[in-house]
Design a protein around this motif. Structure first.
Motif, PDB file in Angstrom:
ATOM      1  N   LYS A  15       0.838  -1.192   0.000  1.00  0.00           N
ATOM      2  CA  LYS A  15       0.000   0.000   0.000  1.00  0.00           C
ATOM      3  C   LYS A  15       0.872   1.240   0.000  1.00  0.00           C
ATOM      4  O   LYS A  15       1.956   1.217   0.549  1.00  0.00           O
ATOM      5  CB  LYS A  15      -0.921   0.011   1.219  1.00  0.00           C
ATOM      6  CG  LYS A  15      -1.926  -1.102   1.159  1.00  0.00           C
ATOM      7  CD  LYS A  15      -3.046  -1.079   2.159  1.00  0.00           C
ATOM      8  CE  LYS A  15      -2.789  -0.735   3.545  1.00  0.00           C
ATOM      9  NZ  LYS A  15      -3.890  -0.874   4.450  1.00  0.00           N
ATOM     10  N   HIS A  23      -8.900  -4.465   1.816  1.00  0.00           N
ATOM     11  CA  HIS A  23      -8.376  -3.196   2.334  1.00  0.00           C
ATOM     12  C   HIS A  23      -9.359  -2.056   2.106  1.00  0.00           C
ATOM     13  O   HIS A  23     -10.004  -1.975   1.068  1.00  0.00           O
ATOM     14  CB  HIS A  23      -7.041  -2.851   1.659  1.00  0.00           C
ATOM     15  CG  HIS A  23      -5.946  -3.788   2.024  1.00  0.00           C
ATOM     16  ND1 HIS A  23      -5.413  -4.672   1.126  1.00  0.00           N
ATOM     17  CD2 HIS A  23      -5.284  -3.981   3.178  1.00  0.00           C
ATOM     18  CE1 HIS A  23      -4.460  -5.367   1.712  1.00  0.00           C
ATOM     19  NE2 HIS A  23      -4.373  -4.974   2.964  1.00  0.00           N
ATOM     20  N   SER A  24      -9.422  -1.157   3.077  1.00  0.00           N
ATOM     21  CA  SER A  24     -10.314  -0.007   2.933  1.00  0.00           C
ATOM     22  C   SER A  24      -9.617   1.328   3.160  1.00  0.00           C
ATOM     23  O   SER A  24     -10.209   2.372   2.917  1.00  0.00           O
ATOM     24  CB  SER A  24     -11.502  -0.130   3.892  1.00  0.00           C
ATOM     25  OG  SER A  24     -11.039  -0.149   5.232  1.00  0.00           O
ATOM     26  N   CYS A  25      -8.363   1.326   3.646  1.00  0.00           N
ATOM     27  CA  CYS A  25      -7.644   2.595   3.834  1.00  0.00           C
ATOM     28  C   CYS A  25      -6.184   2.413   3.411  1.00  0.00           C
ATOM     29  O   CYS A  25      -5.715   1.297   3.215  1.00  0.00           O
ATOM     30  CB  CYS A  25      -7.747   3.081   5.276  1.00  0.00           C
ATOM     31  SG  CYS A  25      -6.814   2.114   6.456  1.00  0.00           S
ATOM     32  N   SER A  26      -5.477   3.512   3.269  1.00  0.00           N
ATOM     33  CA  SER A  26      -4.092   3.452   2.797  1.00  0.00           C
ATOM     34  C   SER A  26      -3.081   3.393   3.940  1.00  0.00           C
ATOM     35  O   SER A  26      -1.882   3.418   3.707  1.00  0.00           O
ATOM     36  CB  SER A  26      -3.797   4.663   1.910  1.00  0.00           C
ATOM     37  OG  SER A  26      -3.966   5.854   2.655  1.00  0.00           O
ATOM     38  N   ASP A  27      -3.536   3.304   5.169  1.00  0.00           N
ATOM     39  CA  ASP A  27      -2.647   3.285   6.330  1.00  0.00           C
ATOM     40  C   ASP A  27      -2.057   1.898   6.564  1.00  0.00           C
ATOM     41  O   ASP A  27      -2.616   0.883   6.148  1.00  0.00           O
ATOM     42  CB  ASP A  27      -3.396   3.713   7.586  1.00  0.00           C
ATOM     43  CG  ASP A  27      -3.919   5.140   7.501  1.00  0.00           C
ATOM     44  OD1 ASP A  27      -3.295   5.951   6.795  1.00  0.00           O
ATOM     45  OD2 ASP A  27      -4.939   5.410   8.141  1.00  0.00           O
ATOM     46  N   GLU A  84      -3.464  -2.067   9.103  1.00  0.00           N
ATOM     47  CA  GLU A  84      -4.908  -2.224   8.958  1.00  0.00           C
ATOM     48  C   GLU A  84      -5.303  -3.677   9.222  1.00  0.00           C
ATOM     49  O   GLU A  84      -4.698  -4.596   8.689  1.00  0.00           O
ATOM     50  CB  GLU A  84      -5.340  -1.815   7.547  1.00  0.00           C
ATOM     51  CG  GLU A  84      -6.818  -1.977   7.293  1.00  0.00           C
ATOM     52  CD  GLU A  84      -7.227  -1.616   5.883  1.00  0.00           C
ATOM     53  OE1 GLU A  84      -8.424  -1.570   5.639  1.00  0.00           O
ATOM     54  OE2 GLU A  84      -6.346  -1.372   5.035  1.00  0.00           O
TER      55      GLU A  84
END
Length: 55
Positions: free
Chosen positions: A35, A43-47, A50
């Motif tokens: 990412k 996946h739902s966020c770029s952090d 997760e």
């Protein structure tokens, strides 16, 4: 004193924890993750670190 280097592949929860623990002990850490260039459907966020549920 020799420098300590560690390469960790994967910025999930375990990879981030391993990197943090090694860095606290004086190790130079390089952490690689897919990412934000690539995502899986889970996946739902770029952090990093997760929590995903692939099932």
């Amino acid at each position: 004193m020799d420098d300590k280097f560690l390469t960790i592949i994967g910025g999930g929860l375990a990879g981030c924890e391993a990197a943090w623990q090694a860095a606290k002990r004086g190790c130079r850490v390089t952490l690689y993750d897919m990412k934000p260039q690539r995502f899986s459907p889970a996946h739902s966020c770029s952090d990093l670190a997760e929590l995903v549920w692939p099932n």
